[in-house]
Write an enzyme that holds these catalytic residues in place. Structure first.
Site, PDB file in Angstrom:
ATOM      1  N   LYS A  52      -9.381   9.417 -59.118  1.00 28.55           N
ATOM      2  CA  LYS A  52      -9.445   9.881 -57.725  1.00 28.55           C
ATOM      3  C   LYS A  52     -10.638   9.240 -57.015  1.00 28.55           C
ATOM      4  CE  LYS A  52      -7.065  14.090 -58.980  1.00 28.55           C
ATOM      5  NZ  LYS A  52      -7.160  15.459 -59.514  1.00 28.55           N
ATOM      6  N   GLN A  96     -11.460  20.287 -60.117  1.00 31.50           N
ATOM      7  CA  GLN A  96     -10.469  19.841 -61.103  1.00 31.50           C
ATOM      8  C   GLN A  96     -10.080  20.981 -62.052  1.00 31.50           C
ATOM      9  OE1 GLN A  96      -8.950  16.694 -61.214  1.00 31.50           O
ATOM     10  NE2 GLN A  96      -7.647  17.729 -62.698  1.00 31.50           N
ATOM     11  N   ASP A 119      -6.059  20.388 -52.000  1.00 26.09           N
ATOM     12  CA  ASP A 119      -5.117  20.656 -53.098  1.00 26.09           C
ATOM     13  C   ASP A 119      -4.042  21.660 -52.662  1.00 26.09           C
ATOM     14  OD1 ASP A 119      -5.194  19.317 -55.461  1.00 26.09           O
ATOM     15  OD2 ASP A 119      -6.721  20.576 -56.399  1.00 26.09           O
TER      16      ASP A 119
END
Ligand code: NDP
Length: 297
Positions: A52, A96, A119
């Site tokens: 990422k 994460q 997200d």
């Protein structure tokens, strides 16, 4: 033999569009910024976070990568989220998953500024998806599946889509997304899970079958009707003595067998995976635009 839906090529075309959007934003003094927070040493998570960060840099986004020790407390992590919430250079924040066991992940997600929740896991963004409010953030993997279908020219409108799996990361948001009114949506959606009866009969009735269950090569030829489109979200490690790492990655679909029957299929790797990162980048650009008062599609 099925047509292969190429996720890497589709992700590249998403990046081409994003590069020109980012260049245009920069002419106005705006640089979208993404912060990725990793707690602990999980090797798969480390590798996701690295990709990422690398992608952000390649696109010219502002990227912050915070790697915190596994012993980081809930309070310290909340403090870190709070700082990022207040940082004007950051438009998107991703913590994460999965964090170490002592971290209450749901509380961390609730602490995120929903306008930076790229997200799409914050309850406000889940609600916006259910409401069809375009100012929300849709989770990256479902968004990537939808984009992949659209770019491959698959007709979603009016089709029977069967989603295998009901997680909050993939199955549930994907079902909401594809049943919405609009482009690459308007589908008739059925969701099946571990308690579903007559699973094979249901999956065989799908025009588009999307597997997201985390069971290596679970979907066999018998689950698929001739000519169906199959999207494989799964990423599973299986032992392989011939592979240098001792394992290889496979999806939730038995690729060779299912490709004999399907009209189109996504491979693993190289299908949904690359699209997930591309959609994270797209959501970060969207967050920057929304913060600056723009409406987005
Ligand atoms: P979860 O484990 O959170 O959810 C799995 C779902 O599948 C659950 O709803 C479960 O049902 C259902 N399920 C499990 N076994 C069966 C079965 N035998 N029959 C029917 N349903 C079953 O997984 P995720 O949604 O997080 O991930 C799914 C897969 O997608 C994984 O392989 C993961 O690695 C991959 N993934 C890939 C991404 C990408 O970028 N390509 C991103 C995210 C995930 P129940 O609810 O009843 O337990």
């Amino acid at each position: 033999m099925a047509k292969i839906i190429d996720g890497r090529a589709t992700a590249e075309s998403v990046y081409a569009g994003l590069r020109s959007e980012i260049a245009e934003l920069k002419t106005r003094g705006l640089t979208p910024g993404l912060a990725v927070v990793l707690v602990g040493e999980d090797p798969a998570s480390r590798s996701y976070v690295r990709s990422k960060d690398k992608m952000c840099r390649e696109l010219g986004l502002h990227s912050v990568k915070l790697e915190l020790p596994a012993a980081t407390t809930q309070r310290e992590l909340l403090g870190c989220v709070d700082e990022l919430n207040r940082d004007r250079a950051i438009h998107g924040i991703l913590v994460q998953s999965p964090p170490p066991g002592h971290i209450d992940e749901a509380a961390i997600i609730r602490a995120l500024d929903p306008e930076k929740d790229v997200d799409g896991f914050h309850p406000l963004n889940v609600a916006k998806l259910a409401l069809g409010d375009p100012t929300g953030f849709v989770p990256c993997t479902p968004l990537g599946c939808q984009r992949l279908l659209a770019e491959a020219g698959i007709v979603v409108r009016g089709s029977h889509v069967v989603v295998l799996g009901r997680s909050m990361i993939v199955g549930k948001p994907l079902a909401l997304l594809l049943m919405q009114k609009g482009a690459a949506a308007d589908a008739t959606v059925t969701v099946v899970h571990s308690q579903s009866r007559d699973l094979v009969a249901i999956t065989r009735s799908a025009d588009i079958l999307i597997a997201a269950i985390g069971r290596a090569q679970f979907v066999r030829g018998e689950h698929v009707r001739d000519g169906a489109v199959v999207v494989d979200v799964g990423i599973n490690r299986i032992d392989d003595a011939n592979a240098s790492r001792g394992y290889r990655l496979v999806g939730d679909v038995a690729f060779e067998e299912v490709a004999e029957k399907a009209s189109a299929i996504t491979p693993v790797p190289g299908g949904v995976g690359p699209m997930t990162i591309a959609m994270l980048m797209a959501n970060t650009v969207k967050a920057c635009r929304l913060r600056n008062g723009e409406r987005t599609a």
